[in-house]
Design a protein around this motif. Structure first.
Motif, mmCIF file in Angstrom:
data_model
loop_
_atom_site.group_PDB
_atom_site.id
_atom_site.type_symbol
_atom_site.label_atom_id
_atom_site.label_comp_id
_atom_site.label_asym_id
_atom_site.label_seq_id
_atom_site.Cartn_x
_atom_site.Cartn_y
_atom_site.Cartn_z
ATOM 1 N N LYS A 20 0.857 -1.186 0.000
ATOM 2 C CA LYS A 20 0.000 0.000 0.000
ATOM 3 C C LYS A 20 0.896 1.241 0.000
ATOM 4 C CE LYS A 20 -4.128 1.785 2.048
ATOM 5 N NZ LYS A 20 -5.187 1.607 3.017
ATOM 6 N N ILE A 21 0.459 2.278 -0.676
ATOM 7 C CA ILE A 21 1.284 3.491 -0.756
ATOM 8 C C ILE A 21 1.535 4.040 0.644
ATOM 9 C CG2 ILE A 21 1.393 5.864 -1.621
ATOM 10 C CD1 ILE A 21 -0.256 4.824 -4.068
ATOM 11 N N THR A 22 2.801 4.152 0.979
ATOM 12 C CA THR A 22 3.201 4.523 2.333
ATOM 13 C C THR A 22 4.577 5.176 2.275
ATOM 14 O OG1 THR A 22 3.544 3.647 4.576
ATOM 15 C CG2 THR A 22 4.339 2.286 2.790
ATOM 16 N N PHE A 23 4.979 5.787 3.362
ATOM 17 C CA PHE A 23 6.340 6.320 3.427
ATOM 18 C C PHE A 23 6.918 6.045 4.807
ATOM 19 C CE2 PHE A 23 9.575 9.532 4.251
ATOM 20 C CZ PHE A 23 10.364 9.384 3.122
ATOM 21 N N GLU A 28 4.653 7.770 -2.984
ATOM 22 C CA GLU A 28 4.560 6.932 -4.186
ATOM 23 C C GLU A 28 5.952 6.440 -4.593
ATOM 24 O OE1 GLU A 28 2.061 7.407 -7.317
ATOM 25 O OE2 GLU A 28 0.357 8.044 -6.091
ATOM 26 N N ASP A 29 6.919 7.349 -4.594
ATOM 27 C CA ASP A 29 8.293 6.965 -4.968
ATOM 28 C C ASP A 29 8.839 5.911 -4.007
ATOM 29 O OD1 ASP A 29 8.175 8.915 -6.908
ATOM 30 O OD2 ASP A 29 9.275 10.409 -5.732
ATOM 31 N N PHE A 30 8.582 6.138 -2.710
ATOM 32 C CA PHE A 30 9.088 5.184 -1.716
ATOM 33 C C PHE A 30 8.483 3.802 -1.941
ATOM 34 C CE2 PHE A 30 8.349 2.753 2.132
ATOM 35 C CZ PHE A 30 9.652 2.557 2.561
ATOM 36 N N THR A 31 7.177 3.775 -2.171
ATOM 37 C CA THR A 31 6.489 2.482 -2.331
ATOM 38 C C THR A 31 6.982 1.756 -3.579
ATOM 39 O OG1 THR A 31 4.595 3.548 -1.300
ATOM 40 C CG2 THR A 31 4.212 1.382 -2.276
ATOM 41 N N LYS A 63 0.213 0.230 -10.854
ATOM 42 C CA LYS A 63 -0.527 0.840 -9.746
ATOM 43 C C LYS A 63 -1.913 0.230 -9.722
ATOM 44 C CE LYS A 63 -1.605 5.221 -7.573
ATOM 45 N NZ LYS A 63 -1.755 6.661 -7.717
ATOM 46 N N TYR A 64 -2.354 -0.171 -8.548
ATOM 47 C CA TYR A 64 -3.675 -0.782 -8.411
ATOM 48 C C TYR A 64 -4.346 -0.140 -7.201
ATOM 49 C CZ TYR A 64 -7.231 -4.411 -7.934
ATOM 50 O OH TYR A 64 -8.431 -5.087 -7.832
ATOM 51 N N GLN A 65 -5.331 0.693 -7.443
ATOM 52 C CA GLN A 65 -5.977 1.473 -6.377
ATOM 53 C C GLN A 65 -4.903 2.202 -5.555
ATOM 54 O OE1 GLN A 65 -8.613 -1.305 -4.434
ATOM 55 N NE2 GLN A 65 -9.683 -1.746 -6.310
ATOM 56 N N ASP A 66 -4.850 1.956 -4.226
ATOM 57 C CA ASP A 66 -3.849 2.643 -3.402
ATOM 58 C C ASP A 66 -2.593 1.798 -3.214
ATOM 59 O OD1 ASP A 66 -5.548 4.740 -3.046
ATOM 60 O OD2 ASP A 66 -6.402 3.954 -1.192
#
Lengths: 75, 149
Positions: free
Chosen positions: B70-73, B94-97, B133-136
């Protein structure tokens, strides 16, 4: 040391400390995934000033394992 | 051919069962020393990843790894796993994920997982991956059948 490790797991991953005992398995009981494990390893390294080797991560399954490992690395 | 399955609310075990049945495969699953599962005769290669309620599975004729996140940092993780060049390129969650799933899919492809050391993976040199990318969430696939980017 055991209490320090439990407290750090609790703070790092926002898990209630009451859910963590010496035998708690990080993956099976707390359902941690790779991202959590790496976060935790980095937190242990910062807190206890030890280097945790990548090849050893898979052996650190319980609080007890972590305590023993940190103590052995500090010898 | 690589096939990607994304399922909601299905366990890894059940998704694997379903896919093997679809492919008419009834083979024993074996594990390497780092815990990566394989079919005994390597008729197809597969890899599984799980996050929240989603399970993703990839199949391929050649070695393959997959990861979903999941998109996170997480700054502490970035410092632990990224080299200086990679750190410069990570400007947001987004970049981190994307960095995370690329590294994870690669070490899962190798069959070594975290034991390989995520810092040892230089994503700027990786060629055989795909990111979706798929949803979040971001999903990365790394494998010998993936066309080089």
């Amino acid at each position: 040391m055991n209490e320090k490790v439990k407290s750090l797991i609790s703070r790092t991953l926002e898990i209630p400390e009451s859910k963590i005992n010496d035998k708690t398995n990080l993956v099976k009981d707390l359902e941690l995934e790779s991202l959590d494990l790496v976060d935790l390893v980095a937190a242990f390294e910062d807190e206890f000033k030890v280097e945790i080797l990548d090849k050893d991560i898979k052996n650190l399954q319980t609080v007890e394992d972590i305590v023993n490992y940190i103590e052995s690395r500090n010898d | 051919m690589i096939k990607l399955y994304i399922e909601e609310g299905v366990s890894s075990r059940n998704l694997l069962k379903k896919v093997l049945k679809e492919n008419d495969i009834d083979e024993k699953i074996i594990y390497n020393e780092y815990g990566k599962p394989y079919l005994k005769n390597n008729k197809i290669y597969f890899n599984i990843s799980h996050k929240d309620n989603y399970t993703v599975l990839v199949t391929s004729k050649k070695e393959i790894g997959v990861d979903i996140e999941k998109i996170t940092f997480r700054k502490r993780v970035l410092n632990k796993i990224a080299n200086d060049e990679e750190k410069k390129l990570v400007k947001n969650a987004e970049d981190f994920t994307k960095l995370w799933v690329k590294k994870e899919s690669y070490v899962k492809y190798l069959g070594m997982g975290l034991s390989y050391g995520l810092k040892n993976v230089d994503t700027l040199k990786l060629k055989k991956y795909k990111i979706k990318k798929y949803q979040d969430y971001y999903i990365a696939i790394y494998g010998d059948e993936v066309k080089e980017v």
